[in-house]
Motif scaffolding. Structure first.
Motif, PDB file in Angstrom:
ATOM      1  N   TYR A   1       9.793  -9.158   6.506  1.00  0.00           N
ATOM      2  CA  TYR A   1       9.000 -10.003   7.243  1.00  0.00           C
ATOM      3  C   TYR A   1       8.178  -9.400   8.350  1.00  0.00           C
ATOM      4  O   TYR A   1       8.449  -8.285   8.779  1.00  0.00           O
TER       5      TYR A   1
ATOM      6  N   TYR B 235       9.783 -12.588  -0.272  1.00  0.00           N
ATOM      7  CA  TYR B 235      11.245 -13.022  -0.727  1.00  0.00           C
ATOM      8  C   TYR B 235      11.200 -12.711  -2.072  1.00  0.00           C
ATOM      9  O   TYR B 235      10.024 -12.427  -2.962  1.00  0.00           O
TER      10      TYR B 235
ATOM     11  N   GLU C 209      15.110  -7.047   5.873  1.00  0.00           N
ATOM     12  CA  GLU C 209      16.239  -7.670   6.033  1.00  0.00           C
ATOM     13  C   GLU C 209      17.513  -7.110   5.063  1.00  0.00           C
ATOM     14  O   GLU C 209      18.611  -7.411   5.386  1.00  0.00           O
TER      15      GLU C 209
ATOM     16  N   TYR D 100       5.861 -12.988   4.954  1.00  0.00           N
ATOM     17  CA  TYR D 100       7.116 -12.741   4.447  1.00  0.00           C
ATOM     18  C   TYR D 100       7.046 -12.314   2.832  1.00  0.00           C
ATOM     19  O   TYR D 100       6.017 -12.818   2.398  1.00  0.00           O
TER      20      TYR D 100
ATOM     21  N   LEU E 258      15.302 -13.156   1.461  1.00  0.00           N
ATOM     22  CA  LEU E 258      14.201 -12.883   2.437  1.00  0.00           C
ATOM     23  C   LEU E 258      14.446 -11.111   2.197  1.00  0.00           C
ATOM     24  O   LEU E 258      15.276 -10.538   2.645  1.00  0.00           O
TER      25      LEU E 258
END
Lengths: 115, 112
Positions: free
Chosen positions: B49, B36, B59, B34, B46
């Motif tokens: 991923y 972030y 995202e 991931y 986020l």
């Protein structure tokens, strides 16, 4: 729209007392909840988690309570220590439905424990 | 034991310059990876991923991209940085299924 809310940006507690950090969520599909602790200039560290089939999980000085009907969870730290001073993030995910369980984080609460 | 390495720790880049942040994980295989971002005064958001080599899910629409050329390597890139790309970038991994994320120490990016 924030799905995970930590409405208190900061909290100050005396050493030895209880610290209570609160978190609210809006998505009823969330079924896995976690608390992370973060020191400045470091990545968050996993503290404790709880599944929606439970209403309490305890690990040493840390206890997480889950109230599904209120969509609310809290982290209790007792007794609080100066080393607990950090930013605490609440996170949630929906594990069912084939999701990747990606975590949604709150904005964090800065805890200061005074000696 | 598993460890996650992320570098550099801090980075100052001018607007319009490219970006490459690298993250590697040791001690585990086939992790979920991931990226972030924590912008000032905000929570952790986020960005990307990955569940496997070459598999990237985004995202949020943005000026950034991610790649996973090897099982335990995750790269965050941009061709041209914007001022709004400034923030604290965190790489994380998790085991398969639903287990906690484990974060690296982050990269503080300042775009000037």
């Amino acid at each position: 729209d924030q799905q995970v809310k930590q409405n208190s940006p900061s909290l100050s507690v005396q050493e030895g007392r209880i610290s209570i950090l609160n978190c609210d969520y809006t998505n009823s599909m969330f079924d896995y909840f976690l608390w992370y602790k973060k020191y400045p200039a470091e990545g968050p560290t996993f503290l404790i988690s709880i599944s929606s089939i439970k209403d309490k999980n305890e690990d040493g000085r840390f206890t997480v309570f889950l109230n599904k009907s209120a969509k609310h969870l809290s982290l209790h730290i007792v007794p609080s220590q100066p080393g607990d001073s950090a930013v605490y993030f609440c996170a949630a995910s929906a594990r069912s439905g084939g999701s990747q369980g990606n975590l949604i984080f709150g904005k964090g609460t800065k805890l200061s424990v005074k000696p | 034991s598993q460890t996650i390495h992320q570098w550099p720790a801090t980075l100052v880049q001018p607007v319009g310059s490219p970006l490459s942040l690298e993250c590697t994980v040791e001690g585990t295989s086939n992790p979920n990876l991931y990226w972030y971002r924590q912008a000032a005064g905000r929570g952790l958001q986020l960005l990307f991923y990955s569940v496997g080599i070459g598999q990237i899910s985004s995202e949020v629409p943005q000026n950034l991209s991610a790649s996973r050329p090897q099982d335990r390597q995750f790269i965050l890139s941009s061709k041209k940085l914007l001022l709004s790309d400034s923030g604290f970038y965190l790489c994380a991994w998790s085991a398969r299924g639903n287990s906690p994320l484990h974060f690296g120490n982050g990269t503080r990016l300042t775009v000037t």
